[in-house]
Design an enzyme around this catalytic site. Structure first.
Site, PDB file in Angstrom:
ATOM      1  NE  ARG A  78     -10.567  -5.276   3.433  1.00 49.15           N
ATOM      2  CZ  ARG A  78      -9.420  -4.609   3.516  1.00 49.15           C
ATOM      3  NH1 ARG A  78      -8.955  -3.958   2.469  1.00 49.15           N
ATOM      4  NH2 ARG A  78      -8.746  -4.571   4.633  1.00 49.15           N
ATOM      5  CB  VAL A  79     -14.457  -0.631   1.769  1.00 50.50           C
ATOM      6  CG1 VAL A  79     -13.788   0.723   1.912  1.00 50.50           C
ATOM      7  CG2 VAL A  79     -15.331  -0.675   0.513  1.00 50.50           C
ATOM      8  N   GLY A  80     -11.290  -1.333   2.834  1.00 49.54           N
ATOM      9  CA  GLY A  80     -10.383  -1.271   3.979  1.00 49.54           C
ATOM     10  C   GLY A  80     -10.329   0.122   4.581  1.00 49.54           C
ATOM     11  CG  ASP A  81      -6.670   1.144   6.474  1.00 49.72           C
ATOM     12  OD1 ASP A  81      -6.623   0.153   5.712  1.00 49.72           O
ATOM     13  OD2 ASP A  81      -5.654   1.813   6.773  1.00 49.72           O
ATOM     14  CB  THR A 138       0.545   0.697   5.087  1.00 48.53           C
ATOM     15  OG1 THR A 138       0.737  -0.669   4.656  1.00 48.53           O
ATOM     16  CG2 THR A 138       1.781   1.141   5.845  1.00 48.53           C
ATOM     17  N   GLY A 139      -1.530  -1.420   6.545  1.00 48.85           N
ATOM     18  CA  GLY A 139      -1.600  -2.573   7.434  1.00 48.85           C
ATOM     19  C   GLY A 139      -2.960  -3.223   7.360  1.00 48.85           C
ATOM     20  CG  HIS A 140      -5.653  -6.675   9.471  1.00 50.61           C
ATOM     21  ND1 HIS A 140      -5.592  -7.915  10.029  1.00 50.61           N
ATOM     22  CD2 HIS A 140      -6.861  -6.628   8.848  1.00 50.61           C
ATOM     23  CE1 HIS A 140      -6.712  -8.576   9.774  1.00 50.61           C
ATOM     24  NE2 HIS A 140      -7.494  -7.801   9.071  1.00 50.61           N
ATOM     25  N   GLY A 141      -6.369  -3.396   7.444  1.00 49.34           N
ATOM     26  CA  GLY A 141      -7.324  -2.290   7.375  1.00 49.34           C
ATOM     27  C   GLY A 141      -8.467  -2.374   8.363  1.00 49.34           C
ATOM     28  CB  THR A 176      -0.867  -0.018   1.271  1.00 46.36           C
ATOM     29  OG1 THR A 176      -1.817  -1.073   1.144  1.00 46.36           O
ATOM     30  CG2 THR A 176      -1.594   1.300   1.506  1.00 46.36           C
TER      31      THR A 176
HETATM   32  N1  ASP Z   1      -4.455  -1.061   4.722  1.00 50.41           N
HETATM   33  C1  ASP Z   1      -4.729  -1.721   3.465  1.00 50.41           C
HETATM   34  C2  ASP Z   1      -6.113  -2.317   3.515  1.00 50.41           C
HETATM   35  O1  ASP Z   1      -6.451  -2.921   4.501  1.00 50.41           O
HETATM   36  C3  ASP Z   1      -3.771  -2.803   3.122  1.00 50.41           C
HETATM   37  C4  ASP Z   1      -2.314  -2.558   3.410  1.00 50.41           C
HETATM   38  O2  ASP Z   1      -1.935  -1.486   3.843  1.00 50.41           O
HETATM   39  O3  ASP Z   1      -1.497  -3.468   3.165  1.00 50.41           O
HETATM   40  O4  ASP Z   1      -6.821  -2.236   2.548  1.00 50.41           O
END
Ligand code: ASP
Length: 302
Positions: free
Chosen positions: A200-203, A223-226, A172
Site C-alpha cells: 500500500r502507498v499513501g499520500d 499527515t492523516g488518512h492518506g 507521520t
Molecule cells: N498520511 C500517512 C499515510 O496515509 C499516515 C499518517 O499521516 O498518519 O500513509
C-alpha cells in the site's frame, strides 16, 4: 521594518488521537512527541539561520524525527498487516520544482535522504519497493534489516491490533521551511497506516498529495488518512489557496475542513508561504508540531 522573508520552519509529528497506551495522554506538556518536534525544528532553524537552504533544513529536520522511535517514520514506523515496516517519503524544492520520493521501502534507515537522492541523482521522481532499494545501494546507502526499524512498542501495538484493539495512529513526520533567499521546501516521511496491506502507498510519497513546494505558491506537508489526502491532492490544494491570496493558516484550515466535509477524512497539514508566518490545521485530537517565531524562538505544541 520586519523582514517578511525571515527564515521560518514548521514541523509536524503526525495527526491523530491519544490512546490509553499513549505516553502523551499522561502528561501533555512533556510528551516525548513534543520533545522530538522541538529538536527537529531547532535543527532545521539552525540550518536556516546559518544561511543553509530550505531543502537542507527540511531534510535535517525529518531525519531527526525518522531516527526518533516516538514517531511513525523510519525507526519506530507502524507495522503493516504482515508485521513489517514499509516506509514512504518525499521531498520537494520550491525553487526548482524538483522533487523525489520513495515508497514501500523496507531496508533504509532514512527514507527522506533516499528521496532526496532520487531527486538529485536519478531522472525519476518516485522509486518504489525493490527498485528503490537497488537505487539506494547504487548511491551508497547501506541496507538495514527490516527488524532494525521495528521497535518493541510497535511490535506490541501490532500484536494488540491483531487481537482487535484499535490502537493509536499518530506519528507521520514532515517539515516545511523558507530560507533567507525566500526559497521554500517541504519533506514528509511515514510508515503509513498501521495494518495496511503490504504494498500500500499513501499520500506521503505522492507529490501534490502529501508534500508540495513551489516558491510562487507555498510549501505544505500533510499527515492523516492518506487515501483521502490523495483524493483531494491536499498539499497542492493548500499551496494553490496561498497562491490565490490566503494566509498559510487560512489555507491549512480550509483544506483540512474540506478533507473532513467532503470525504469524512481525518488529518493535519502544515503550510508556509513565500511571506508571513507558518500555518497549520488538524481535525484530529492532536497534531504534534513545532515552529519558529520571527526571533528564532521555537514553539512546540500538541
Ligand atoms: N498520511 C500517512 C499515510 O496515509 C499516515 C499518517 O499521516 O498518519 O500513509
Amino acid at each position: 521594518m520586519q523582514d517578511h522573508r525571515a527564515p521560518a520552519i514548521i514541523v509536524h509529528g503526525g495527526a491523530g488521537h491519544l490512546g490509553a497506551d499513549d505516553p502523551a495522554s499522561s502528561g501533555l506538556a512533556d510528551a516525548p512527541r513534543l520533545v522530538g518536534v522541538r529538536r527537529a525544528a531547532e535543527e532545521g532553524y539552525r540550518v536556516l539561520a546559518q544561511g543553509g537552504s530550505a531543502l537542507v533544513a527540511v531534510e535535517a529536520a525529518v531525519r531527526i524525527l525518522e531516527d526518533d522511535p516516538t514517531y511513525n517514520a523510519g525507526t519506530g514506523a507502524v507495522l503493516n498487516a504482515v508485521g513489517e515496516a514499509e516506509l514512504d517519503a518525499s521531498i520537494m524544492d520550491g525553487a526548482t520544482l524538483r522533487c523525489g520520493a520513495v515508497a514501500v521501502v523496507r531496508d533504509v534507515k532514512n527514507p527522506v535522504t533516499l528521496a532526496r537522492l532520487v531527486m538529485e541523482r536519478s531522472n525519476h521522481v518516485l522509486l518504489a519497493g525493490p527498485g528503490a532499494s537497488l537505487f539506494a545501494r547504487e548511491v551508497g546507502i547501506p541496507a538495514i534489516e527490516n527488524a532494525a526499524l521495528v521497535t518493541p512498542a510497535q511490535r506490541a501495538r501490532y500484536e494488540a491490533s491483531r487481537r482487535g484493539s484499535p490502537g493509536t495512529k499518530t506519528g507521520t513526520v514532515g517539515a516545511v521551511a523558507r530560507d533567507r533567499a525566500g526559497h521554500l521546501a517541504a519533506a514528509t516521511s511515514t510508515g503509513g497506516m498501521a495494518m495496511k496491506l503490504p504494498g500500500r502507498v499513501g499520500d506521503t510519497p505522492i507529490i501534490g498529495a502529501g508534500t508540495y513546494a513551489d516558491d510562487r505558491l507555498a510549501a505544505a506537508s500533510g499527515t492523516g488518512h492518506g487515501e483521502r489526502f490523495i483524493q483531494l491532492t491536499v498539499a497542492r490544494h493548500a499551496a494553490d489557496l496561498v497562491g490565490r491570496g490566503a494566509t498559510a493558516a487560512e489555507a491549512a484550515q480550509a483544506t483540512i475542513q474540506e478533507v473532513g466535509a467532503r470525504l469524512d477524512g481525518e488529518g493535519g497539514l502544515i503550510v508556509l508561504g513565500p511571506t508571513g508566518p507558518a500555518g497549520f490545521a488538524f481535525n484530529t485530537q492532536v497534531m504534534a508540531r513545532a515552529y519558529s517565531l520571527p526571533d528564532g524562538t521555537i514553539v512546540a505544541e500538541l
